[in-house]
Design an enzyme around this catalytic site. Structure first.
Site, mmCIF file in Angstrom:
data_model
loop_
_atom_site.group_PDB
_atom_site.id
_atom_site.type_symbol
_atom_site.label_atom_id
_atom_site.label_comp_id
_atom_site.label_asym_id
_atom_site.label_seq_id
_atom_site.Cartn_x
_atom_site.Cartn_y
_atom_site.Cartn_z
ATOM 1 N N SER A 85 -14.109 -12.520 -6.526
ATOM 2 C CA SER A 85 -15.163 -11.407 -6.551
ATOM 3 C C SER A 85 -16.542 -12.011 -6.205
ATOM 4 C CB SER A 85 -15.526 -10.802 -7.888
ATOM 5 O OG SER A 85 -16.029 -9.584 -7.959
ATOM 6 N N GLU A 211 -8.722 -3.031 -6.421
ATOM 7 C CA GLU A 211 -10.106 -3.941 -6.611
ATOM 8 C C GLU A 211 -11.117 -3.393 -7.318
ATOM 9 O OE1 GLU A 211 -10.124 -6.826 -6.213
ATOM 10 O OE2 GLU A 211 -8.959 -7.588 -4.742
ATOM 11 N N HIS A 316 -8.695 -5.333 -10.508
ATOM 12 C CA HIS A 316 -9.428 -6.408 -10.148
ATOM 13 C C HIS A 316 -9.465 -7.495 -11.102
ATOM 14 C CE1 HIS A 316 -12.801 -8.191 -7.655
ATOM 15 N NE2 HIS A 316 -13.837 -8.179 -8.970
#
Length: 451
Positions: A85, A211, A316
């Site tokens: 991330s 995501e 995610h």
């Protein structure tokens, strides 16, 4: 292997990640902290508070590793920086930063890259404007940088994390920013990639399906979806109607245009395509021209014991427990690993540590598979699930939409910093929704203050 944690540049800590699983594979794992939120990224745009402190902390940690890691059995000439991330965008940013030269030799960017829209705050938005906004809310003068900074330094630390500073739609105000010649980020990463001005080190990068995520138990109505698109295009200064029309056309299932569950699903795909999949593909494409080794993956495994509803899919951060184990990575961890989970974990640990040692995740076959290097002819990638499956052309149409077509509409909007290249999908970066710190060694539990 130096782990740089994620958390939208505003959250997280290196101590949340257990290092023993990677360390058992014969690597020395270093997990760092860096300043986040306003303390990491606030800038006045001048010498009073130049900013980008979070990146400077990461660079200082890499220097510490270079100078000291031999004492712990590490090899200073085989340093892999990896992160997920905001950590993924951070590690790939270092490929473009003059101050990071020579401090690492491989990069693993997971679910975030230097081209992601949240990676760097780009013109015309200025971090100095948000510094003034914060100062005003904390009762500090803004007539001069020196008086503003002097006042801010007297404020309690917690106020820098709890005071809300709102940016334009989809723009993160506390993030790395361009600071010009002599600064930490002198030029936009997209331009540097296009011109081949980056450190030629092996790169592994990839994403997961979901995501960017929001829950909607009853799905998303057509009206809500249209409203979300209209809000989203406000990040641009003109040509918004054409952008809106293009998005509505591309992200409508015209066989079921009003089905709430279908709309919810395709809206999540839109966000993942824009924020993660297409910039990751663009970075892989640009990097592959260097011929030093580019590897693209797509992680699609979901544990049978995953605590989320099945319809959420692979969201995610869901890959992290397979590298670091379950400790501390709530709510993403399965409660108990299944036999299939253990196989996925074994394969991932083997691929990641092979890459750290050799710059190649499969110097010999792993689970019967050789991972083909990425190139733009067939765009090969490795799907990581219960087995390893070589595939080609991940999200080819969607990536073409974001990397080739949409920039034409963006450039017509007369951005102050146009980035007309395949490696750029936006003029400005960032999502609103998206410390001096010790080093943490996964095996040794050694704490060393850096600054």
């Amino acid at each position: 292997m130096i782990w740089i944690h994620g958390g939208a540049y505003r959250f997280g800590s290196g101590k949340e990640y257990e290092g023993v699983f990677l360390a058992r594979r014969g690597v020395v794992l270093v997990s760092i902290n860096y300043r986040i939120g306003a303390l990491g990224w606030l800038s006045t745009g001048d010498e009073q508070a130049p900013g980008n402190n979070g990146l400077l902390d990461q660079i200082e940690a890499m220097r510490w590793v270079r100078d000291n890691i031999r004492a712990f059995g590490g090899d200073r000439d085989r340093v892999t920086i990896f992160g997920q991330s905001a950590g993924g965008s951070s590690v790939s940013l270092h490929m473009f930063l003059p101050m990071s030269e020579g401090l690492f030799h491989r990069v693993i960017a997971m679910s975030g890259v230097a081209l992601s829209p949240f990676a760097v705050l780009l013109p015309p938005y200025r971090v100095a404007d948000y510094a003034k906004d914060l100062a005003t809310k904390l009762g500090c003068p803004t007539d001069s940088s020196s008086s503003m900074v002097a006042c801010l330094r007297k404020k309690p630390t917690e106020l820098f994390y709890t005071t809300r500073v709102q940016g334009p739609p989809m723009i993160s105000v506390w993030a790395p920013h361009l600071d010009g010649p002599g600064g930490v980020i002198p030029e936009p990463p997209a331009r540097l990639l296009r011109e081949g001005r980056f450190y030629k080190v092996p790169l592994m990068t990839g994403t997961v399906p979901r995501e960017d995520f929001y829950d909607a138990p009853n799905g998303t109505s057509r009206e809500t979806f249209i409203g979300r698109l209209r809000t989203w295009v406000q990040r641009y200064h003109s040509n918004r109607e054409a952008m809106f029309d293009a998005l509505l056309q591309e992200y409508t299932d015209w066989t079921r245009p009003d089905n709430p569950d279908v709309i919810w699903d395709i809206d999540l795909e839109r966000q993942a395509n824009y924020g993660y999949h297409s910039p990751t593909d663009a970075l892989a494409a640009g990097h592959s021209a260097s011929a030093v080794g580019t590897y693209l993956y797509y992680f699609t495994h979901r544990s049978d014991n995953d605590p989320h509803p099945d319809r959420f899919g692979v969201i995610h951060s869901l890959e992290l427990p397979f590298l670091f184990g379950p400790r501390g990575i709530e709510p993403y961890r399965p409660t108990v690993y299944t036999d299939v989970d253990n196989t996925v974990q074994d394969n991932m640990l083997t691929l990641w540590t092979n890459f750290a040692r050799d710059g190649n995740p499969t110097p010999s076959a792993v689970a019967g598979v050789i991972w083909e290097q990425y190139q733009t002819t067939s765009r090969p990638y490795l799907e990581i699930n219960s087995s390893l499956v070589p595939r080609n052309f991940l999200f080819a149409r969607r990536n073409a939409f974001w990397n080739d077509y949409f920039p034409k509409l963006v450039n017509e909007s007369k951005c102050e910093e146009p980035q007309a290249s395949r490696a750029s999908t936006h003029c400005f970066g960032g999502y609103t929704t998206f410390v001096e710190a010790p080093l943490f060694f996964g095996v040794l539990f050694l704490y060393e203050r850096l600054w």
